[in-house]
Design a protein around this motif. Structure first.
Motif, short mmCIF file in Angstrom:
data_model
loop_
_atom_site.label_atom_id
_atom_site.label_comp_id
_atom_site.label_asym_id
_atom_site.label_seq_id
_atom_site.Cartn_x
_atom_site.Cartn_y
_atom_site.Cartn_z
N ASP A 10 0.85 -1.20 0.00
CA ASP A 10 0.00 0.00 0.00
C ASP A 10 0.88 1.25 0.00
O ASP A 10 0.86 2.03 0.93
N ASP A 14 7.41 3.97 3.44
CA ASP A 14 8.32 2.86 3.75
C ASP A 14 8.10 1.69 2.79
O ASP A 14 9.01 0.91 2.52
N ASP A 15 6.90 1.61 2.21
CA ASP A 15 6.67 0.62 1.14
C ASP A 15 7.56 0.94 -0.06
O ASP A 15 8.12 0.03 -0.69
N ASN A 39 -2.39 2.71 3.66
CA ASN A 39 -1.78 4.02 3.95
C ASN A 39 -2.52 5.14 3.25
O ASN A 39 -2.54 6.29 3.70
N ILE A 126 3.14 -6.17 2.77
CA ILE A 126 3.60 -5.04 3.60
C ILE A 126 2.50 -3.99 3.76
O ILE A 126 2.78 -2.83 4.05
N GLY A 127 1.27 -4.42 3.56
CA GLY A 127 0.11 -3.57 3.83
C GLY A 127 -0.91 -4.38 4.59
O GLY A 127 -0.63 -5.51 5.02
N ASN A 168 -1.20 -2.25 10.11
CA ASN A 168 -1.65 -3.13 9.02
C ASN A 168 -2.69 -4.14 9.49
O ASN A 168 -3.60 -4.50 8.75
N ASP A 241 8.65 -1.62 6.48
CA ASP A 241 8.44 -2.49 5.32
C ASP A 241 9.76 -2.99 4.73
O ASP A 241 9.84 -4.13 4.26
CA CA Z 1 2.99 -0.57 4.20
#
Ligand code: CA
Ligand code: BDR
Length: 314
Positions: A10, A14-15, A39, A126-127, A168, A241
């Protein structure tokens, strides 16, 4: 034999760092990216995935969009816009994407990529886990085909959105509960490990001499650092992430412990808590919790990978 990586994300500042890291490391191949609301809204997270890939010169990596609405409840007002900005990337000056998603059915896209991959697949989420919950519902045949499943999410100890819940998981607790019960056996890279690593602002100084990559990442990381500084009183960030990505691309960089992990979906005070039992009295293990990492090793590898990527961008 290489390692194939699928990223569910998302983006998110940091993603963006985590995606850059995965693309920068030799020996792993990013075979697809799926987007989810978190996010920022799905329209923004998808736009960001597409424009980041274009910026990195990697339009060969296909993107599929997924779910904006959580798995089993209406979207909650997060109030977390200050962290990533309303567009998810702090209003960064990146052109509109010229490419489009290859599919709007992220679970079907992931399932197909998993089925046809000649290499072992690591799925990195990572979301919020919305797309993954739908994946296990709609395509359960792929569960045993996934070699490794790493998530950024959860906290065995202290949360960030609430005293006990991490963003998350809190954003879509029912999805997370479904995923932990699915047999996918997540490696939970949660706040226990991500809060132990502080990425101080000086570690990014090299960005000022890193051309266009430096401008874009300098902008988003500057904004992210401002947020952290207002919240924690230090000029640093937690690269949640990218840390999860590190465990996906360098398995074993963290210490892990077998656990039985479940998610609280009702608690008045504990909604979104990842209840993590390492006592294993019932003998049931459904995942692993990450506890520690050597922050210096992580920073060395992260900065070296990103500076190699920066050198490829005009
Ligand atoms: Ca994320
Ligand atoms: C997680 O929440 C998001 O804001 C970050 O991108 C990360 O995935 C940290 O709690």
């Amino acid at each position: 034999m290489g390692r194939a990586i699928l990223i569910d994300t998302d983006p998110g500042i940091d993603d963006a760092v985590a995606i850059a890291l995965a693309l920068a490391v030799p020996d792993v191949e990013v075979i697809g990216i799926t987007t989810v609301g978190g996010n920022s809204g799905l329209q923004y997270t998808t736009r960001n995935a597409l424009r980041l890939l274009e910026f990195f010169g990697r339009t060969d990596v296909p993107v599929a969009s997924g779910y904006d609405e959580p798995y089993a409840r209406p979207k909650m007002e997060t109030g977390y816009e200050p962290v990533h900005g309303h567009d998810g990337l702090a209003g960064v000056n990146l052109p509109e994407p010229t490419t489009k998603v290859v599919s709007t059915d992220a679970p079907a896209f992931l399932a197909e990529k998993i089925r046809i991959s000649p290499d072992p697949v690591t799925l990195v989420a990572i979301g919020p886990l919305t797309n993954i919950a739908h994946l296990v519902d709609q395509h359960p045949d792929v569960i045993p085909m996934i070699d490794r499943f790493v998530i950024m999410g959860g906290a065995a100890r202290t949360g960030n959105v609430t005293p006990v819940a991490e963003f998350n998981i809190w954003h879509d607790p029912e999805a997370a509960k479904r995923v932990f019960a699915s047999g996918l056996k997540p490696v939970m890279v949660g706040l226990d490990v991500t809060h132990s690593v502080k990425t101080y602002e000086n570690l990014w100084e090299w960005l000022s001499g890193a051309g266009r990559f430096g401008e874009v990442f300098g902008h988003i990381l500057g904004s992210y650092t401002d947020f952290y500084s207002s919240f924690y009183g230090e000029r640093m960030t937690h690269q949640h992430d990218a840390l999860a990505m590190a465990e996906a691309i360098w398995p074993g960089i963290m210490t892990l412990e077998d656990a039985f992990i479940d998610v609280e979906c009702q608690g008045e005070l504990t909604l979104g808590m990842t209840v993590t039992d390492t006592r294993l009295r019932q003998g049931v293990v459904n995942g692993q919790v990450a506890w520690t990492i050597d922050g210096d090793v992580f920073h060395e590898r992260l900065m070296s990978a990103l500076s190699n990527l920066a050198a490829t961008i005009n």
